[in-house]
Write an enzyme that holds these catalytic residues in place. Structure first.
Site, PDB file in Angstrom:
ATOM      1  N   ARG A 117      39.403  38.514  49.304  1.00  0.00           N
ATOM      2  CA  ARG A 117      38.144  38.847  48.644  1.00  0.00           C
ATOM      3  C   ARG A 117      37.890  37.900  47.461  1.00  0.00           C
ATOM      4  NH1 ARG A 117      37.169  44.964  46.694  1.00  0.00           N
ATOM      5  NH2 ARG A 117      38.560  44.291  45.016  1.00  0.00           N
ATOM      6  N   GLU A 171      26.736  52.584  44.589  1.00  0.00           N
ATOM      7  CA  GLU A 171      28.129  52.825  44.202  1.00  0.00           C
ATOM      8  C   GLU A 171      28.138  53.265  42.748  1.00  0.00           C
ATOM      9  OE1 GLU A 171      30.524  49.240  44.202  1.00  0.00           O
ATOM     10  OE2 GLU A 171      28.904  48.041  43.383  1.00  0.00           O
ATOM     11  N   ARG A 175      29.117  21.258  37.326  1.00  0.00           N
ATOM     12  CA  ARG A 175      29.740  19.955  37.609  1.00  0.00           C
ATOM     13  C   ARG A 175      30.416  19.383  36.369  1.00  0.00           C
ATOM     14  NH1 ARG A 175      24.550  17.117  40.117  1.00  0.00           N
ATOM     15  NH2 ARG A 175      23.837  18.046  38.194  1.00  0.00           N
ATOM     16  N   LYS A 187      32.687  39.660  43.381  1.00  0.00           N
ATOM     17  CA  LYS A 187      33.335  40.269  42.212  1.00  0.00           C
ATOM     18  C   LYS A 187      33.340  39.203  41.119  1.00  0.00           C
ATOM     19  CE  LYS A 187      37.117  43.504  41.588  1.00  0.00           C
ATOM     20  NZ  LYS A 187      36.367  44.484  40.817  1.00  0.00           N
TER      21      LYS A 187
HETATM   22  N1  PXG Z   1      32.801  48.789  42.991  1.00  0.00           N
HETATM   23  C1  PXG Z   1      32.887  47.976  41.932  1.00  0.00           C
HETATM   24  C2  PXG Z   1      31.650  47.502  41.279  1.00  0.00           C
HETATM   25  C3  PXG Z   1      34.152  47.576  41.448  1.00  0.00           C
HETATM   26  O1  PXG Z   1      34.247  46.750  40.406  1.00  0.00           O
HETATM   27  C4  PXG Z   1      35.174  48.930  43.187  1.00  0.00           C
HETATM   28  C5  PXG Z   1      33.903  49.259  43.620  1.00  0.00           C
HETATM   29  C6  PXG Z   1      36.357  49.446  43.945  1.00  0.00           C
HETATM   30  O2  PXG Z   1      36.945  48.401  44.710  1.00  0.00           O
HETATM   31  P1  PXG Z   1      38.512  48.393  45.058  1.00  0.00           P
HETATM   32  O3  PXG Z   1      38.682  47.160  45.880  1.00  0.00           O
HETATM   33  O4  PXG Z   1      39.255  48.299  43.753  1.00  0.00           O
HETATM   34  O5  PXG Z   1      38.788  49.619  45.786  1.00  0.00           O
HETATM   35  C7  PXG Z   1      35.316  48.052  42.084  1.00  0.00           C
HETATM   36  C8  PXG Z   1      36.642  47.622  41.564  1.00  0.00           C
HETATM   37  C9  PXG Z   1      37.651  49.421  35.682  1.00  0.00           C
HETATM   38  C10 PXG Z   1      37.550  48.421  36.763  1.00  0.00           C
HETATM   39  O6  PXG Z   1      38.303  49.124  34.680  1.00  0.00           O
HETATM   40  C11 PXG Z   1      37.312  48.811  38.064  1.00  0.00           C
HETATM   41  C12 PXG Z   1      37.187  47.852  39.080  1.00  0.00           C
HETATM   42  C13 PXG Z   1      37.274  46.551  38.738  1.00  0.00           C
HETATM   43  C14 PXG Z   1      37.511  46.189  37.438  1.00  0.00           C
HETATM   44  C15 PXG Z   1      37.667  47.119  36.427  1.00  0.00           C
HETATM   45  O7  PXG Z   1      37.065  50.495  35.824  1.00  0.00           O
HETATM   46  N2  PXG Z   1      36.947  48.304  40.351  1.00  0.00           N
END
Ligand code: PXG
Length: 290
Positions: A52, A184, A105, A151
């Site tokens: 990812r 979400e 760049r 991400k």
């Molecule tokens: N949606 C978003 C926008 C995320 O950032 C998830 C869903 C869940 O994805 P995973 O792959 O982890 O099941 C995420 C990821 C926090 C924090 O501190 C949470 C995420 C990333 C960074 C920080 O709450 N979750």
């Protein structure tokens, strides 16, 4: 002695783990990241997270200067170096140091750092009593603008949502997409249980392709639920039997109040409990040893 941070090829003490004020990750949020977790010395879905990360990087035309295999080694080494068995791991790749213009760049070398530490997102009691969630006014980033599948280091959309939820006295904020469908939460994907069905919005509704989400879909099928990725409205959520959020940091956490509507019994539901138990079993069993 603090944590050992991996930074551009070296391990440095956290006090000395510094990046330039000219790094475009800081100046423009120009970069990508991942959040992983290790359980009892095993990193859950390591390669899925790395894939990812590289997909996010590709989407923003950022070439990560190490191979996926090397990245896996860097992550494992960082956990090992900090003598952690249960950890939360943050991997960040920025565009690197450039000048005060946007042009990528001008950034010849991406910056890479990895932090292995711990995380406790919600107090333990909420895993039993559930979270209160509110729909927030800020809409999820448009797929055509900044695709939520990336991400990226630009999490202002999520941070604004978190602030709006906090201001409304809720623990979490629920994002709608621009068409008004459920996308979400600020850092978690969302699921509902309706009779024997497990439903979650499709990724195209404006959600991250969550790795916990993926594991929960697999678990749902294994325990005999009908799992469906479906466009959902707030009405569907309000009238669901159970609701929960999934994320690497939060794991699986129930939601018992949405916009003031009590969900199901108003307590942790039996299927959410079952899925959570299966998830805890999975993370202890699966995973890449450090
Ligand atoms: N949606 C978003 C926008 C995320 O950032 C998830 C869903 C869940 O994805 P995973 O792959 O982890 O099941 C995420 C990821 C926090 C924090 O501190 C949470 C995420 C990333 C960074 C920080 O709450 N979750």
């Amino acid at each position: 002695m603090g944590l050992w941070i991996y930074l551009d090829g070296k391990f440095v003490d956290e006090k000395h783990a510094k990046i330039s004020v000219f790094d475009h990750g800081l100046l423009y949020g120009d970069g990508v990241f991942e959040g992983l977790r290790s359980y009892d010395g095993k990193i859950f879905r390591l390669y899925q997270h790395i894939q990812r990360l590289y997909k996010s990087a590709k989407a923003i035309l950022l070439e990560i200067p190490v191979s996926m295999e090397e990245m896996a080694e860097i992550i494992k080494k960082t956990v090992k170096k900090n003598k952690l068995r249960d950890s939360y791991i943050r991997v960040v790749v920025t565009r690197g140091v450039g000048d005060l213009g946007l042009d990528p760049r001008k950034c010849p070398e991406p910056t890479i750092f990895v932090i292995a530490s711990r995380i406790n997102l919600y107090p333990e009691e909420y895993y039993e009593k559930g979270l209160s969630v509110v729909t927030i006014p800020t809409r999820r980033n448009l797929t055509e603008s900044l695709n939520p599948a990336i991400k990226s280091l630009n999490y202002l959309n999520n941070i604004l949502a978190k602030i709006e939820a906090t201001n409304a006295g809720a623990m979490e904020g629920l994002f709608l997409n621009n068409d008004g469908y459920i996308a979400e939460c600020t850092g978690e994907n969302i699921f509902i249980v309706v009779e024997n069905k497990l439903l979650t919005p499709p990724i195209f509704a404006g959600a991250l392709d969550g790795i916990t989400r993926d594991a929960v879909i697999q678990i749902g099928k294994e325990i005999g639920l009908d799992v469906e990725e479906k466009l959902l409205t707030r009405y569907d959520l309000y009238n669901s039997d159970e609701c929960f959020l999934t994320g690497t940091a939060a794991e699986i956490i129930p939601v018992t109040l949405i916009d003031g509507r009590k969900i199901g019994s108003g307590k942790l539901g039996s299927l959410t409990r079952k899925i959570r138990e299966e998830f805890h079993r999975l993370v202890q069993k699966d995973g890449t040893p450090i």
